[in-house]
Design a protein around this motif. Structure first.
Motif, PDB file in Angstrom:
ATOM      1  N   ILE A 194      28.342 -15.787  50.048  1.00  0.00           N
ATOM      2  CA  ILE A 194      28.836 -15.370  48.728  1.00  0.00           C
ATOM      3  C   ILE A 194      29.830 -16.401  48.201  1.00  0.00           C
ATOM      4  O   ILE A 194      29.804 -16.765  47.025  1.00  0.00           O
ATOM      5  N   LEU A 231      27.942 -19.434  47.025  1.00  0.00           N
ATOM      6  CA  LEU A 231      27.265 -19.095  45.782  1.00  0.00           C
ATOM      7  C   LEU A 231      28.247 -19.136  44.612  1.00  0.00           C
ATOM      8  O   LEU A 231      27.972 -19.742  43.567  1.00  0.00           O
ATOM      9  N   ASP A 248      21.347 -12.537  44.296  1.00  0.00           N
ATOM     10  CA  ASP A 248      22.153 -13.759  44.224  1.00  0.00           C
ATOM     11  C   ASP A 248      22.152 -14.368  42.827  1.00  0.00           C
ATOM     12  O   ASP A 248      23.162 -14.901  42.372  1.00  0.00           O
TER      13      ASP A 248
END
Length: 171
Positions: free
Chosen positions: A24, A27, A120
């Protein structure tokens, strides 16, 4: 030579099942770097020599409901909330702390499913959306919404992601 980052990211897992935090964080870092680079290049957004900090808070729907209720008088979860550390208008020099972006996992998963897109990709969009709010962009008035959505679309396109709003003309 690797360019200096335009901001620093602090990640906090506060609530919810987010899985691999490092994934995460990577990302979000990619999304924020793309957004910062785009704002610098296309919107003449200055950044201080010392990168300001962005706090990314990972929450669940229950936590987001409490925050949304307290700050927006809406007792329901939402996908993303942004809290600028200092009031900022687009193009103004930010201070040492940009602010907080808070994401709600269940709402994001539900919306991604409804949109038929990977979680995502939806997280990336919402991180970019929240980041723009920290710089004073908003979507209250139609003209402001069109500008913000066009910038979001341009940033997401640079990451090879789809236009979340449909056929928005890039600015």
């Amino acid at each position: 030579m690797i360019p200096e980052p335009l901001f620093s990211l602090a990640l906090a897992l506060e609530a919810g099942e987010w899985g691999d935090e490092a994934r995460i964080e990577a990302l979000a870092q990619t999304a924020l770097e793309a957004a910062a680079a785009d704002l610098t290049r296309n919107e003449a957004q200055p950044f201080p020599s010392e990168p300001p900090e962005v706090s990314l808070v990972l929450a669940d729907d229950a936590m987001m409901t409490g925050i949304n209720s307290e700050w927006r008088a809406q007792a329901k979860p939402t996908n993303v909330l942004s809290f600028p550390a200092f009031p900022l208008t687009p193009g103004a020099m930010p201070g040492p702390m940009l602010g907080d972006i808070i994401l709600a996992r269940e709402t994001i998963e539900r919306e991604a499913g409804d949109l038929g897109k990977p979680v995502d990709e939806h997280i990336t969009h919402l991180v970019v959306h929240g980041f723009l709010h920290l710089f004073g962009y908003d979507h209250i008035q139609n003209e402001d919404a069109e500008k913000m959505e066009a910038i979001e679309t341009r940033i997401l396109t640079s990451l090879n992601l789809s236009d979340p709003y449909g056929d928005i003309e890039p600015v």
